[in-house]
Design a protein around this motif. Structure first.
Motif, PDB file in Angstrom:
ATOM      1  N   SER A 185    -125.106 -11.215 -21.826  1.00 22.10           N
ATOM      2  CA  SER A 185    -126.546 -11.022 -21.580  1.00 22.10           C
ATOM      3  C   SER A 185    -126.790 -10.437 -20.196  1.00 22.10           C
ATOM      4  O   SER A 185    -127.816  -9.810 -19.956  1.00 22.10           O
ATOM      5  CB  SER A 185    -127.293 -12.350 -21.730  1.00 22.10           C
ATOM      6  OG  SER A 185    -126.796 -13.300 -20.788  1.00 22.10           O
ATOM      7  N   ALA A 186    -125.828 -10.593 -19.286  1.00 23.36           N
ATOM      8  CA  ALA A 186    -125.979 -10.057 -17.928  1.00 23.36           C
ATOM      9  C   ALA A 186    -125.824  -8.542 -17.897  1.00 23.36           C
ATOM     10  O   ALA A 186    -126.316  -7.889 -16.980  1.00 23.36           O
ATOM     11  CB  ALA A 186    -124.962 -10.690 -16.991  1.00 23.36           C
ATOM     12  N   ARG A 187    -125.129  -7.994 -18.882  1.00 19.22           N
ATOM     13  CA  ARG A 187    -124.860  -6.551 -18.924  1.00 19.22           C
ATOM     14  C   ARG A 187    -125.010  -6.045 -20.358  1.00 19.22           C
ATOM     15  O   ARG A 187    -124.030  -5.636 -20.993  1.00 19.22           O
ATOM     16  CB  ARG A 187    -123.453  -6.271 -18.402  1.00 19.22           C
ATOM     17  CG  ARG A 187    -123.286  -6.720 -16.962  1.00 19.22           C
ATOM     18  CD  ARG A 187    -121.826  -6.624 -16.526  1.00 19.22           C
ATOM     19  NE  ARG A 187    -121.666  -7.324 -15.264  1.00 19.22           N
ATOM     20  CZ  ARG A 187    -121.262  -8.580 -15.140  1.00 19.22           C
ATOM     21  NH1 ARG A 187    -120.945  -9.282 -16.190  1.00 19.22           N
ATOM     22  NH2 ARG A 187    -121.147  -9.134 -13.944  1.00 19.22           N
ATOM     23  N   PRO A 188    -126.223  -6.070 -20.902  1.00 21.30           N
ATOM     24  CA  PRO A 188    -126.404  -5.702 -22.313  1.00 21.30           C
ATOM     25  C   PRO A 188    -126.056  -4.251 -22.625  1.00 21.30           C
ATOM     26  O   PRO A 188    -125.843  -3.909 -23.784  1.00 21.30           O
ATOM     27  CB  PRO A 188    -127.890  -5.985 -22.568  1.00 21.30           C
ATOM     28  CG  PRO A 188    -128.528  -5.961 -21.227  1.00 21.30           C
ATOM     29  CD  PRO A 188    -127.490  -6.422 -20.247  1.00 21.30           C
ATOM     30  N   GLN A 189    -125.955  -3.418 -21.616  1.00 24.96           N
ATOM     31  CA  GLN A 189    -125.632  -2.009 -21.832  1.00 24.96           C
ATOM     32  C   GLN A 189    -124.128  -1.776 -22.001  1.00 24.96           C
ATOM     33  O   GLN A 189    -123.701  -0.673 -22.292  1.00 24.96           O
ATOM     34  CB  GLN A 189    -126.170  -1.148 -20.679  1.00 24.96           C
ATOM     35  CG  GLN A 189    -125.380  -1.236 -19.387  1.00 24.96           C
ATOM     36  CD  GLN A 189    -125.631  -2.486 -18.535  1.00 24.96           C
ATOM     37  OE1 GLN A 189    -126.249  -3.455 -18.970  1.00 24.96           O
ATOM     38  NE2 GLN A 189    -125.138  -2.472 -17.305  1.00 24.96           N
ATOM     39  N   MET A 190    -123.322  -2.814 -21.839  1.00 27.32           N
ATOM     40  CA  MET A 190    -121.867  -2.683 -21.899  1.00 27.32           C
ATOM     41  C   MET A 190    -121.291  -3.492 -23.058  1.00 27.32           C
ATOM     42  O   MET A 190    -121.873  -4.486 -23.478  1.00 27.32           O
ATOM     43  CB  MET A 190    -121.244  -3.177 -20.593  1.00 27.32           C
ATOM     44  CG  MET A 190    -121.618  -2.341 -19.400  1.00 27.32           C
ATOM     45  SD  MET A 190    -121.172  -3.111 -17.828  1.00 27.32           S
ATOM     46  CE  MET A 190    -119.431  -3.292 -17.991  1.00 27.32           C
ATOM     47  N   ARG A 191    -120.106  -3.063 -23.519  1.00 26.86           N
ATOM     48  CA  ARG A 191    -119.348  -3.812 -24.509  1.00 26.86           C
ATOM     49  C   ARG A 191    -117.902  -3.925 -24.030  1.00 26.86           C
ATOM     50  O   ARG A 191    -117.337  -2.982 -23.488  1.00 26.86           O
ATOM     51  CB  ARG A 191    -119.337  -3.137 -25.880  1.00 26.86           C
ATOM     52  CG  ARG A 191    -120.656  -3.091 -26.580  1.00 26.86           C
ATOM     53  CD  ARG A 191    -121.122  -4.478 -27.028  1.00 26.86           C
ATOM     54  NE  ARG A 191    -122.453  -4.413 -27.603  1.00 26.86           N
ATOM     55  CZ  ARG A 191    -123.599  -4.496 -26.929  1.00 26.86           C
ATOM     56  NH1 ARG A 191    -123.583  -4.638 -25.618  1.00 26.86           N
ATOM     57  NH2 ARG A 191    -124.747  -4.446 -27.547  1.00 26.86           N
ATOM     58  N   ALA A 192    -117.328  -5.076 -24.272  1.00 29.29           N
ATOM     59  CA  ALA A 192    -115.910  -5.310 -24.027  1.00 29.29           C
ATOM     60  C   ALA A 192    -115.199  -5.059 -25.346  1.00 29.29           C
ATOM     61  O   ALA A 192    -115.396  -5.786 -26.314  1.00 29.29           O
ATOM     62  CB  ALA A 192    -115.682  -6.741 -23.562  1.00 29.29           C
TER      63      ALA A 192
END
Length: 146
Positions: free
Chosen positions: A90-97
């Motif tokens: 939720s801290a970086r919704p623009q990213m995916r691991a």
């Protein structure tokens, strides 16, 4: 200027496939207790990409929990076979691991940092050449979108 790469991947049964157009912002292994459970004892190995660079075909299932960092962490997997594919915060919704094991082809993506090492089992030997963080590190820097 170098050309960005593309990657393909998917689950073990073939019901979910994906394509990524772009370069990862970071490649890390995570030793938090939750990732150890997801990976059945080791770390998760993740390459971080912008979410909009990933195109998915197939049905994903997901789950979420509140992490020690205070963020909500979600993980996405094949609804048919359960193969882990992605993580999100939720801290970086623009990213995916993206889970490295779900990539189709051989690749040069290698973790350069280990995070949450304070939660790694005592028998683990983390490569001393890797950057190490006892807990949650700062976010990978954003890529220039040219």
């Amino acid at each position: 200027m170098s050309e960005s790469k593309s990657y393909t991947g998917g689950c073990a049964c073939g019901a979910v496939t994906y394509r990524i157009d772009g370069d990862p912002m970071a490649v890390r292994q995570c030793w938090c207790r939750h990732c150890q459970k997801l990976s059945t004892g080791g770390p998760t190995h993740n390459a971080f990409f912008m979410a909009d660079a990933i195109a998915v075909d197939g049905t994903l299932a997901s789950n979420a929990h509140a992490a020690d960092s205070g963020n909500e962490l979600s993980w996405y997997f094949c609804a048919s076979c359960g193969t882990q594919l992605f993580g999100a915060s939720s801290a970086r919704p623009q990213m995916r691991a993206v889970r490295l094991g779900s990539l189709d082809q051989a690749h040069e993506l290698q973790p350069t940092a280990a995070i949450w090492v304070q939660e790694a089992p005592g028998w683990v030997r983390i490569d001393p050449a890797m950057e190490q963080h006892p807990a949650q590190p700062p976010a990978p820097p954003p890529q220039n979108q040219s």
